[in-house]
Design a protein around this motif. Structure first.
Motif, PDB file in Angstrom:
ATOM      1  N   ARG A 120       4.964  -7.759  -7.766  1.00 50.37           N
ATOM      2  CA  ARG A 120       5.927  -6.790  -6.990  1.00 50.37           C
ATOM      3  C   ARG A 120       5.239  -6.442  -5.774  1.00 50.37           C
ATOM      4  O   ARG A 120       4.033  -6.152  -5.823  1.00 50.37           O
ATOM      5  N   ILE A 121       5.930  -6.301  -4.572  1.00 52.79           N
ATOM      6  CA  ILE A 121       5.281  -6.152  -3.278  1.00 52.79           C
ATOM      7  C   ILE A 121       6.005  -4.879  -2.794  1.00 52.79           C
ATOM      8  O   ILE A 121       7.168  -4.705  -2.960  1.00 52.79           O
ATOM      9  N   PHE A 122       5.186  -3.896  -2.526  1.00 53.86           N
ATOM     10  CA  PHE A 122       5.756  -2.409  -2.409  1.00 53.86           C
ATOM     11  C   PHE A 122       4.848  -1.708  -1.099  1.00 53.86           C
ATOM     12  O   PHE A 122       3.919  -2.041  -0.817  1.00 53.86           O
ATOM     13  N   TRP A 128       1.370  -2.467   3.005  1.00 56.03           N
ATOM     14  CA  TRP A 128       2.318  -3.126   1.884  1.00 56.03           C
ATOM     15  C   TRP A 128       0.998  -3.619   0.959  1.00 56.03           C
ATOM     16  O   TRP A 128      -0.014  -3.929   1.143  1.00 56.03           O
ATOM     17  N   PHE A 129       1.478  -3.238  -0.370  1.00 57.44           N
ATOM     18  CA  PHE A 129       0.878  -3.773  -1.581  1.00 57.44           C
ATOM     19  C   PHE A 129       1.268  -4.715  -2.485  1.00 57.44           C
ATOM     20  O   PHE A 129       2.415  -4.804  -2.548  1.00 57.44           O
ATOM     21  N   VAL A 130       0.528  -5.485  -3.181  1.00 57.95           N
ATOM     22  CA  VAL A 130       0.876  -6.713  -4.056  1.00 57.95           C
ATOM     23  C   VAL A 130       0.351  -6.094  -5.454  1.00 57.95           C
ATOM     24  O   VAL A 130      -0.921  -5.859  -5.536  1.00 57.95           O
ATOM     25  N   GLU A 148      -5.311  -5.610  -9.645  1.00 60.91           N
ATOM     26  CA  GLU A 148      -5.039  -4.131  -9.540  1.00 60.91           C
ATOM     27  C   GLU A 148      -3.977  -4.160  -8.249  1.00 60.91           C
ATOM     28  O   GLU A 148      -4.062  -5.421  -7.466  1.00 60.91           O
ATOM     29  N   PRO A 149      -3.230  -3.220  -7.805  1.00 58.24           N
ATOM     30  CA  PRO A 149      -2.624  -3.185  -6.584  1.00 58.24           C
ATOM     31  C   PRO A 149      -3.605  -3.278  -5.360  1.00 58.24           C
ATOM     32  O   PRO A 149      -4.587  -2.584  -5.167  1.00 58.24           O
ATOM     33  N   THR A 150      -3.257  -4.462  -4.384  1.00 55.90           N
ATOM     34  CA  THR A 150      -4.103  -4.911  -3.394  1.00 55.90           C
ATOM     35  C   THR A 150      -3.373  -5.015  -2.116  1.00 55.90           C
ATOM     36  O   THR A 150      -2.264  -5.312  -1.906  1.00 55.90           O
ATOM     37  N   ALA A 151      -4.061  -4.371  -1.226  1.00 56.81           N
ATOM     38  CA  ALA A 151      -3.356  -4.281   0.101  1.00 56.81           C
ATOM     39  C   ALA A 151      -3.232  -5.659   0.645  1.00 56.81           C
ATOM     40  O   ALA A 151      -4.007  -6.400   0.742  1.00 56.81           O
ATOM     41  N   LEU A 152      -2.317  -5.430   1.253  1.00 62.27           N
ATOM     42  CA  LEU A 152      -1.736  -6.888   2.354  1.00 62.27           C
ATOM     43  C   LEU A 152      -1.903  -6.622   3.695  1.00 62.27           C
ATOM     44  O   LEU A 152      -1.306  -5.612   3.972  1.00 62.27           O
ATOM     45  N   ARG A 153      -2.509  -7.627   4.390  1.00 64.77           N
ATOM     46  CA  ARG A 153      -2.386  -7.455   5.871  1.00 64.77           C
ATOM     47  C   ARG A 153      -1.243  -8.547   6.402  1.00 64.77           C
ATOM     48  O   ARG A 153      -1.222  -9.355   5.807  1.00 64.77           O
ATOM     49  N   THR A 154      -1.010  -8.577   7.595  1.00 60.44           N
ATOM     50  CA  THR A 154       0.047  -9.394   7.755  1.00 60.44           C
ATOM     51  C   THR A 154      -0.482 -10.891   8.238  1.00 60.44           C
ATOM     52  O   THR A 154      -1.575 -10.949   8.588  1.00 60.44           O
TER      53      THR A 154
END
Length: 169
Positions: A120-122, A128-130, A148-154
């Motif tokens: 899930r990306i939210f 934005w986290f995956v 665990e939920p991981t922050a995503l960068r562009t």
């Protein structure tokens, strides 16, 4: 009816039949070959990608003035860059994107290496986290497995099964 009227009706029916056949072939062709991928880099006559000129360094701030803080532009879309659905683009809204093989997912992958509800990306707090949803083969950001939920960068690449997804502006 005259013979001329019957002949014109037959020809009209034949033309209509061929239009239908060609339309069906066009639909099948789009289904088989999928989305057309457009290379956005400029090409030279030799066919190789044109080198990108390095950007000049920004001018140094004057003494006594504080430099402007860098502000990252929020991503606007999720793009499948590799895998069976290469070229697929999903707009990023305020809702989560569910990825997997189940028909109820936002991005349905036809991939034996992904789970029915894989990841899930939210959005949360402007980022934005995956999150991996207990998949068998795991979800990866770069080469790191997500636990665990991981922050995503562009521009970060998220691997789900055989597909690679990327957040883009």
């Amino acid at each position: 009816m005259s013979e001329l009227t019957i002949t014109l009706l037959r020809l009209g029916y034949l033309v209509l039949l061929w239009v239908f056949v060609l339309a069906a072939i066009g639909v099948l062709r789009r289904d088989l070959y999928g989305t057309k991928i457009v290379e956005r880099r400029l090409r030279r006559s030799g066919g190789a990608a044109a080198p990108v000129a390095p950007k000049a360094a920004p001018p140094a701030p004057a003494a006594g003035s504080a430099p402007f803080p860098k502000r990252e532009v929020a991503p606007r879309r999720l793009v499948v860059t590799a895998g069976p659905l290469r070229g697929t683009t999903l707009p990023l809204t305020s809702s989560a994107i569910l990825i997997g093989r189940a028909p109820s997912c936002t991005l349905v992958l036809d991939d034996d290496y992904s789970s029915s509800r894989h990841a899930r990306i939210f959005p949360q707090d402007g980022q934005w986290f995956v999150e991996d949803l207990g998949s068998t083969n795991g979800t990866f950001v770069g080469r790191e497995r997500v636990t665990e939920p991981t922050a995503l960068r562009t521009g970060a690449q998220v691997k789900v099964g055989q597909s690679i997804l990327e957040l883009q502006r």
